[in-house]
Design an enzyme around this catalytic site. Sequence first.
Site, PDB file in Angstrom:
ATOM      1  N   GLU A 230       7.065  21.517  -2.838  1.00  0.00           N
ATOM      2  CA  GLU A 230       6.015  22.334  -2.217  1.00  0.00           C
ATOM      3  C   GLU A 230       5.581  23.464  -3.149  1.00  0.00           C
ATOM      4  O   GLU A 230       4.397  23.775  -3.265  1.00  0.00           O
ATOM      5  CB  GLU A 230       6.522  22.913  -0.891  1.00  0.00           C
ATOM      6  CG  GLU A 230       5.488  23.760  -0.163  1.00  0.00           C
ATOM      7  CD  GLU A 230       6.020  24.359   1.142  1.00  0.00           C
ATOM      8  OE1 GLU A 230       7.262  24.529   1.241  1.00  0.00           O
ATOM      9  OE2 GLU A 230       5.219  24.648   2.046  1.00  0.00           O
TER      10      GLU A 230
ATOM     11  N   GLU B   1       3.989   9.137  -0.639  1.00  0.00           N
ATOM     12  CA  GLU B   1       2.609   9.095  -1.118  1.00  0.00           C
ATOM     13  C   GLU B   1       2.151  10.436  -1.696  1.00  0.00           C
ATOM     14  O   GLU B   1       1.619  10.487  -2.795  1.00  0.00           O
ATOM     15  CB  GLU B   1       1.682   8.675   0.032  1.00  0.00           C
ATOM     16  CG  GLU B   1       0.206   8.697  -0.353  1.00  0.00           C
ATOM     17  CD  GLU B   1      -0.695   8.225   0.784  1.00  0.00           C
ATOM     18  OE1 GLU B   1      -0.181   7.870   1.857  1.00  0.00           O
ATOM     19  OE2 GLU B   1      -1.927   8.226   0.584  1.00  0.00           O
TER      20      GLU B   1
ATOM     21  N   LYS C 212      -4.235  -0.151  13.817  1.00  0.00           N
ATOM     22  CA  LYS C 212      -5.070   0.913  13.267  1.00  0.00           C
ATOM     23  C   LYS C 212      -6.502   0.508  13.558  1.00  0.00           C
ATOM     24  O   LYS C 212      -7.013  -0.439  12.958  1.00  0.00           O
ATOM     25  CB  LYS C 212      -4.826   1.029  11.762  1.00  0.00           C
ATOM     26  CG  LYS C 212      -5.694   2.042  11.042  1.00  0.00           C
ATOM     27  CD  LYS C 212      -5.349   2.094   9.541  1.00  0.00           C
ATOM     28  CE  LYS C 212      -6.236   3.089   8.809  1.00  0.00           C
ATOM     29  NZ  LYS C 212      -5.914   3.151   7.358  1.00  0.00           N
TER      30      LYS C 212
ATOM     31  N   GLU D  22       0.850  -1.192   0.000  1.00  0.00           N
ATOM     32  CA  GLU D  22       0.000   0.000   0.000  1.00  0.00           C
ATOM     33  C   GLU D  22       0.884   1.240   0.000  1.00  0.00           C
ATOM     34  O   GLU D  22       1.798   1.362   0.820  1.00  0.00           O
ATOM     35  CB  GLU D  22      -0.922  -0.016   1.230  1.00  0.00           C
ATOM     36  CG  GLU D  22      -1.833   1.197   1.288  1.00  0.00           C
ATOM     37  CD  GLU D  22      -3.055   0.989   2.174  1.00  0.00           C
ATOM     38  OE1 GLU D  22      -3.478  -0.150   2.373  1.00  0.00           O
ATOM     39  OE2 GLU D  22      -3.588   2.002   2.662  1.00  0.00           O
TER      40      GLU D  22
ATOM     41  N   ASP E  80      -2.613  14.257   6.763  1.00  0.00           N
ATOM     42  CA  ASP E  80      -2.132  12.977   6.250  1.00  0.00           C
ATOM     43  C   ASP E  80      -0.905  13.156   5.375  1.00  0.00           C
ATOM     44  O   ASP E  80      -0.975  12.937   4.168  1.00  0.00           O
ATOM     45  CB  ASP E  80      -3.270  12.295   5.459  1.00  0.00           C
ATOM     46  CG  ASP E  80      -2.948  10.835   5.151  1.00  0.00           C
ATOM     47  OD1 ASP E  80      -2.044  10.280   5.799  1.00  0.00           O
ATOM     48  OD2 ASP E  80      -3.596  10.273   4.265  1.00  0.00           O
TER      49      ASP E  80
ATOM     50  N   TRP F 136     -13.723  12.968   2.447  1.00  0.00           N
ATOM     51  CA  TRP F 136     -12.477  12.742   3.172  1.00  0.00           C
ATOM     52  C   TRP F 136     -12.037  13.909   4.046  1.00  0.00           C
ATOM     53  O   TRP F 136     -10.987  13.850   4.695  1.00  0.00           O
ATOM     54  CB  TRP F 136     -11.359  12.376   2.191  1.00  0.00           C
ATOM     55  CG  TRP F 136     -11.652  11.087   1.487  1.00  0.00           C
ATOM     56  CD1 TRP F 136     -12.226  10.944   0.248  1.00  0.00           C
ATOM     57  CD2 TRP F 136     -11.436   9.755   1.964  1.00  0.00           C
ATOM     58  NE1 TRP F 136     -12.362   9.612  -0.059  1.00  0.00           N
ATOM     59  CE2 TRP F 136     -11.886   8.860   0.975  1.00  0.00           C
ATOM     60  CE3 TRP F 136     -10.889   9.247   3.152  1.00  0.00           C
ATOM     61  CZ2 TRP F 136     -11.820   7.473   1.141  1.00  0.00           C
ATOM     62  CZ3 TRP F 136     -10.824   7.866   3.296  1.00  0.00           C
ATOM     63  CH2 TRP F 136     -11.285   7.000   2.301  1.00  0.00           C
TER      64      TRP F 136
ATOM     65  N   GLU G 242     -10.849   4.677   9.205  1.00  0.00           N
ATOM     66  CA  GLU G 242     -11.078   4.368   7.790  1.00  0.00           C
ATOM     67  C   GLU G 242     -11.682   2.977   7.610  1.00  0.00           C
ATOM     68  O   GLU G 242     -11.308   2.241   6.695  1.00  0.00           O
ATOM     69  CB  GLU G 242      -9.770   4.512   6.997  1.00  0.00           C
ATOM     70  CG  GLU G 242      -9.239   5.945   7.014  1.00  0.00           C
ATOM     71  CD  GLU G 242      -7.966   6.161   6.201  1.00  0.00           C
ATOM     72  OE1 GLU G 242      -7.232   5.191   5.986  1.00  0.00           O
ATOM     73  OE2 GLU G 242      -7.730   7.302   5.775  1.00  0.00           O
TER      74      GLU G 242
ATOM     75  N   LYS H 209       0.610  10.721  13.712  1.00  0.00           N
ATOM     76  CA  LYS H 209       1.172  11.306  12.489  1.00  0.00           C
ATOM     77  C   LYS H 209       1.675  12.710  12.792  1.00  0.00           C
ATOM     78  O   LYS H 209       1.067  13.436  13.581  1.00  0.00           O
ATOM     79  CB  LYS H 209       0.113  11.354  11.386  1.00  0.00           C
ATOM     80  CG  LYS H 209      -0.236   9.984  10.834  1.00  0.00           C
ATOM     81  CD  LYS H 209      -1.069  10.070   9.549  1.00  0.00           C
ATOM     82  CE  LYS H 209      -1.365   8.650   9.053  1.00  0.00           C
ATOM     83  NZ  LYS H 209      -2.001   8.634   7.722  1.00  0.00           N
TER      84      LYS H 209
ATOM     85  N   GLU I 293       4.949   9.732  13.900  1.00  0.00           N
ATOM     86  CA  GLU I 293       5.022   8.939  12.673  1.00  0.00           C
ATOM     87  C   GLU I 293       5.200   9.865  11.479  1.00  0.00           C
ATOM     88  O   GLU I 293       4.410  10.784  11.283  1.00  0.00           O
ATOM     89  CB  GLU I 293       3.723   8.123  12.530  1.00  0.00           C
ATOM     90  CG  GLU I 293       3.660   7.236  11.305  1.00  0.00           C
ATOM     91  CD  GLU I 293       2.324   6.472  11.201  1.00  0.00           C
ATOM     92  OE1 GLU I 293       1.973   5.741  12.153  1.00  0.00           O
ATOM     93  OE2 GLU I 293       1.645   6.619  10.172  1.00  0.00           O
TER      94      GLU I 293
END
Lengths: 670, 670
Positions: free
Chosen positions: B502, B392, B281, B159, B364, B532, B285, B359, B386
Amino acid sequence: MPLPVPVLPEGVDPAWLPVEALRPLGVRRTLIRGSGPLVDTVHGEVADACGRFGGKVVRGEEGAARGAPDGARYDLLLEVSAAEGLGAEGFAFGRDGGTTTVTASGPHGLLYGLFHVVRLGAAAFAGPVAREEHRPATALRMLDHWDNVSVHPVMGQVERGYAGGSLFWRDGRARGEAERVRAYGRLLAAVGINAVAVNNVNVREAETRLLTERLGEVAGLAEALRPYGIRTHLSVNFAAPMLLDGLPTADPLDTGVRAWWAGAVRRVYAAIPDFGGFVVKADSEGEPGPFAYGRSHADGANMLAAALAPYGGTVHWRAFVYDHRQDWRDRGTDRARAAHDHFAPLDGEFAGNAVLQVKHGPMDFQVREPVSPVLGAMPRTRLAVEVQATQEYTGQQRHVCWLGPMWSEVLRFRTDGAAGPSVAESARGGIVAVSNVGDDPFWTGHPLAQANLHTFGRLAWRPDADPCDVLDEWIGLTFPGAPARLADGLRAVLRGSWRTYEKYTAPLGVGFMVQPGHHYGPGVDGYEYSRWGTYHFADRDGVGVDRSAATGTGYAAQYAKAWAEVYESVDSCPDELLLFFHHVPYGHVLHSGKTVIQHIYDTHFEGVEEAEEARRVWAGLGDLVEPARHARVAERYEEQVRCAREWRDQVNSYFLRKSGVPDGQGRLIH
Amino acid sequence: MPLPVPVLPEGVDPAWLPVEALRPLGVRRTLIRGSGPLVDTVHGEVADACGRFGGKVVRGEEGAARGAPDGARYDLLLEVSAAEGLGAEGFAFGRDGGTTTVTASGPHGLLYGLFHVVRLGAAAFAGPVAREEHRPATALRMLDHWDNVSVHPVMGQVERGYAGGSLFWRDGRARGEAERVRAYGRLLAAVGINAVAVNNVNVREAETRLLTERLGEVAGLAEALRPYGIRTHLSVNFAAPMLLDGLPTADPLDTGVRAWWAGAVRRVYAAIPDFGGFVVKADSEGEPGPFAYGRSHADGANMLAAALAPYGGTVHWRAFVYDHRQDWRDRGTDRARAAHDHFAPLDGEFAGNAVLQVKHGPMDFQVREPVSPVLGAMPRTRLAVEVQATQEYTGQQRHVCWLGPMWSEVLRFRTDGAAGPSVAESARGGIVAVSNVGDDPFWTGHPLAQANLHTFGRLAWRPDADPCDVLDEWIGLTFPGAPARLADGLRAVLRGSWRTYEKYTAPLGVGFMVQPGHHYGPGVDGYEYSRWGTYHFADRDGVGVDRSAATGTGYAAQYAKAWAEVYESVDSCPDELLLFFHHVPYGHVLHSGKTVIQHIYDTHFEGVEEAEEARRVWAGLGDLVEPARHARVAERYEEQVRCAREWRDQVNSYFLRKSGVPDGQGRLIH
């Protein structure tokens, strides 16, 4: 010998052929005259109905004396008479002296005459009726199945399928369910469809082999469909000679390639003597085609036509060719222009048994598009018009969207203006729909989507029919003896459903605004910066695509003069296509008297209200519809209303944020 | 006995441990004193280097006299001395009288001391160095692999993996390639990482069974990782007792459930005595969790902690909990608030061996986020921070985006303002990264993404290190003896790459604007009307999310007073986070002196220019880099530049269309 009527698997809906629909036939005495397999089918139908309802059927010989062999009076005479000049599929219908007579020149006509009687129901046996002649408007009335043999990793078993799996294929293999396929053919024959393509136009490896080593699987389908007068067609891969036999080229002018196809076709006809022909998507969205060899689409089509010609086969060459790697920055390229740009110059170059199959609009089955200018631009080419019964962009069989009125508008559109031929008249090559059928118990996922399949068949046979009459026929057959409240309710939720769907989705003909990939639900900018050529160009001042000749892409000039003038001008362009042809300020006033922005807001509020009202109407029919069917539709209305609200809110918010113009009625926009 | 150094499969890149990097060690005479498996590993490393470069290694007993057993002088003394108070992983380093000395209290420290010497290279053997003590800032420096055992139909084998398949799993089975896993462990140990979770936090059926009947496969990985001091962790499914053994509940207070977990943990430790613990987790989600039983996250975590406690194991409970079915119309719900809202009230309720894994930002892993307020709000909880090494949202290892500066900013951020503890100090539970490694020959897909993995490890050990020094270290190790032009070139393309990325993506901290699903490439409205919780609210007047306490969602008030005040006000909020905290007009003037809209235009033009410049610099290094590595990077720069231009043009067009404000420099915006 009567051929037994196919037995539906347990739980599968009989659609517009419930047992009750055949009662008026089944209670009567029928004489059938004629011979051959299709007459056996007709015989089987009548015998089955009589077996259920107590009538009687007698089989006589074609051309024998009309007098009843047993001296009794017959209520219905079904006869083949070669002397009649009604064409292969036509029939004459009349009633006199208490006997209804169907006379056909050939067995196909007799089959359609039988189903004419079925559709008429009791009315077929009432009063005198002067002789009527019925002939299909076009010789080819076809369903293209976008069914994959192997499950595609993205598109699944059926590309753009919303009705379960495929009737024909499962997990790489033929399902081998001949009885159900025959039942499917029966449903199609009852509305006049006579051709089916059994695999997707995107032809991957497994599907390519249907042409050769897997031909037996196609022959099995053809055998199941044949008793109902349906010819089987195959979508083929233009590069098949390379993929299957390692030829170094697929050049349509190469003698080795031509010999390869000739051999392949010879073997197909050995297995399937009444094979219909090929469907080809070439040089389109990444499929192989003649461009790779510097050849034209006519070269490609004619090569296949030459291979098919000795056997009476036809190649259906799709005109859906455009640049699917467009740069959104480039406003000079217009996907709408592509089919005309590619094909109009080739008019007259296609072989007599090559049919150019043209989507009804220039884009891709949006809820509202103008009629494709290709349909008026190629008088020396056999054109077929392609519509989409599967509701890819019209609610995916989760929304009620009866497409009869849209198809009727398209088929009756006169490409040269008021005096010229209609699209249906121009489409000498046939009328084709992408199928909306799968292995769902209701065939079409949404039970009410059966109306689209039925309406398609009936309009393909008779394009000038009033679609609302066709809908009434569907209601009468599917819900035999429906009380007025049920029939009225069905009309209420179906008749206006296309316009309702249009209201809550992309406005004024601009199209798309859907989620990329799966195409369900709103994504106003979903395709706005993509390579697919599907833009709306909304900014803070206005929205729409300038396709005029004067200042835009020139697409409007692809039409014959009468329509080119109508579309060229903001003033004369019909409201419903305004944003397809013009980029206008939000304050532009429509013929309706509303501004564009207020039209957007109003239609989106109205569309949701209409969907909610349809849901309410359906809920009120619970006592008149079988529970399973009622529940399935009710459940889908929940989703339709949810999704319609999402469309309303996203589209209205998007345009409020962009335009800054408040709703004239002060409603909540998020 | 020395443990042989793992042999890399043919073609696999040695990353920061090429043979040459060990030359300074390998040419010298080394004495090792200590015993046990990890000392065997150290011995093997030195022996291997000496075997290649001609040095010599002698193994003595721990605690024996310092004098060289053979009377010779040693260049390097590596010794375990329990008397030293350096902690399990610390070591002392010094050089005196021509001998470099590494002294550790235990074998883990010796291993890290050895790699310290390796990283120093020749400098480890130059001049006198006064004794330095080195200890990791935190006891847990971990990589979480989001590797699936079975290939997920959407997410694939890994993933959010952009480096090929998994090192551990393939098509439902363990790969069983222990040598390569050990080589991976060696790379990780060389930068101080000491823990690995071997499966995805989304735990499907096959992965759930790793806990029980497939435990042997996990034990195999643990065995391969153990020689380099790495403890293995497992992501578990909170509903495992129901899924695996049919228990009627997974309620964390149910005695049957607790007994089930106790038994499962007992069997895990029987197979893997140094097992690290679980990663969970839950209620996130769609994953199962304690909410279903009316229990809190503390209840859930503590139940697993209780099972692990007897064996010294830890549960890592992720704080990534939010409403993933949010209504975009509802501006009152703010995903950024969710972790603090859920967890801050639970401070003090978590068991001592439960780590809350947070996180680094509230959303995210966007290219720019504020530091999560949870990291300053739970002083009585063991927190881990984290970060995401896998790119991603930062170019998916097709773009160069060295994240060292971002991580450094996060780790050094003082949650209470200037005087308080840093995030690294607050994160007593550890520092964790989502792995960016797969079975790609370069480990990380993009060869330059190795720098992220290396930098993560080094910053986890020493969060206050200057990331640019760490980068230099990576360059020196990976390209031994690199000429200045190469080292300068690498610095030039890496140092500023995060800010470049960025610049051409979502502006001023607003985040997202990516394509839904796969998260690659621009989609300005991609998540704007979705469930989301990831919005920017751009309209014709302005853009940004009002998260102030005064007029917005109140998120700013989740910080300690010093930061709450900074973020609350448009005037004091840092430019780079302005749109995260405030909705401002396009004409709002930043601290930089530019308007927001001009900043958007300028940064997007600059970002592309910087990417183009980096591509140019890289192209100029072709004579100094192995061809395969150079070609791989060059090819990815093509894609980066293409994609950066797409970002630039889509973002600029979007905001020009919305704002109507022309670019102050008159550049082309489409």
